[in-house]
Design a protein around this motif. Structure first.
Motif, PDB file in Angstrom:
ATOM      1  N   HIS A 132       0.839  -1.208   0.000  1.00  0.00           N
ATOM      2  CA  HIS A 132       0.000   0.000   0.000  1.00  0.00           C
ATOM      3  C   HIS A 132       0.870   1.253   0.000  1.00  0.00           C
ATOM      4  O   HIS A 132       0.623   2.189  -0.765  1.00  0.00           O
ATOM      5  CB  HIS A 132      -0.935   0.021   1.211  1.00  0.00           C
ATOM      6  N   GLU A 136       1.021   4.074  -2.912  1.00  0.00           N
ATOM      7  CA  GLU A 136       0.737   5.463  -2.544  1.00  0.00           C
ATOM      8  C   GLU A 136       1.907   6.374  -2.894  1.00  0.00           C
ATOM      9  O   GLU A 136       1.704   7.506  -3.350  1.00  0.00           O
ATOM     10  CB  GLU A 136       0.403   5.558  -1.049  1.00  0.00           C
ATOM     11  N   THR A 141      -4.142   6.399  -5.061  1.00  0.00           N
ATOM     12  CA  THR A 141      -4.891   6.760  -3.863  1.00  0.00           C
ATOM     13  C   THR A 141      -5.926   5.681  -3.569  1.00  0.00           C
ATOM     14  O   THR A 141      -6.280   4.886  -4.443  1.00  0.00           O
ATOM     15  CB  THR A 141      -5.614   8.112  -4.033  1.00  0.00           C
ATOM     16  N   THR A 142      -6.420   5.708  -2.364  1.00  0.00           N
ATOM     17  CA  THR A 142      -7.478   4.775  -1.962  1.00  0.00           C
ATOM     18  C   THR A 142      -8.827   5.487  -2.008  1.00  0.00           C
ATOM     19  O   THR A 142      -9.602   5.436  -1.067  1.00  0.00           O
ATOM     20  CB  THR A 142      -7.204   4.209  -0.553  1.00  0.00           C
TER      21      THR A 142
END
Length: 158
Positions: A132, A136, A141-142
Motif C-alpha cells: 500500500h 501510494e 490513492t485509496t
C-alpha cells in the motif's frame, strides 16, 4: 541485492520469457493453483496476442526481475476514455527496494495515459501495508473501495 539497476530494460514480454515469468509468479503466489504446462503455455500465448493487454517485464542482464500486466479497457463513459487495470505486480525478492518496481509501474501508467486512459486501477491485498505504501508513493490513492467475488473452489487471498 545484486549490483546495479542501471541496465534495467522495461519492455513487453516475448514468447521466450515464459520460464522467467513463471519463476516470478512463483514468488507472487507461492501456493498458486497448479495448471498443466501445455495449458499454461497456451494461456501465455493468448496473453501475448490479446488486444489491450501488455505484459510488461523488467530485465537485467538477460534475467527477468519484475513484471506486471497492463490491461486497457474500452469504455462508454467519461467521453469514451478507456481505463486501465494493473495486475500481477511482482519484483524478484532479491531486487525489492531497488526502484525496479517503481520504474516498471511508471512505464505501465505512462503507457495507459498515452493510450488515453482517464485512470489506472489496481487491487492490493488488504493486509499488505508495504505494498500500500509503495503504491501510494507512486501517486495511487485509496479513493474507492475494491470488491472481489471469487468463483467457487478458488481459495481466498491470504
Amino acid at each position: 541485492m545484486p549490483a546495479s539497476t542501471d541496465s534495467l530494460v522495461i519492455r513487453s514480454a516475448k514468447s521466450e520469457d515464459f520460464q522467467g515469468l513463471c519463476a516470478l509468479y512463483a514468488q507472487l503466489i507461492s501456493n498458486d493453483i497448479a495448471a498443466d504446462d501445455d495449458f499454461r503455455l497456451e494461456t501465455f500465448h493468448q496473453i501475448l496476442t490479446q488486444q489491450g493487454v501488455d505484459l510488461l517485464v523488467g530485465e537485467l542482464a538477460g534475467t527477468l526481475v519484475a513484471t506486471c500486466m497492463l490491461i486497457v479497457v474500452p469504455n462508454l463513459t467519461r467521453g469514451c476514455a478507456p481505463f486501465a487495470l494493473v495486475e500481477n505486480v511482482v519484483t524478484h525478492a532479491d531486487w525489492r527496494g531497488s526502484g525496479i518496481g517503481k520504474a516498471l509501474l511508471r512505464v505501465a501508467t505512462d503507457k495507459a495515459f498515452s493510450a488515453g486512459c482517464f485512470k489506472v486501477m489496481l487491487l492490493s491485498g488488504s493486509a499488505n501495508k508495504d505494498a500500500h505504501r509503495f503504491y501510494e508513493n507512486l501517486g495511487f490513492t485509496t479513493s474507492k473501495t475494491g470488491f472481489e467475488l471469487r468463483a467457487p473452489g478458488y481459495p481466498a487471498r491470504n
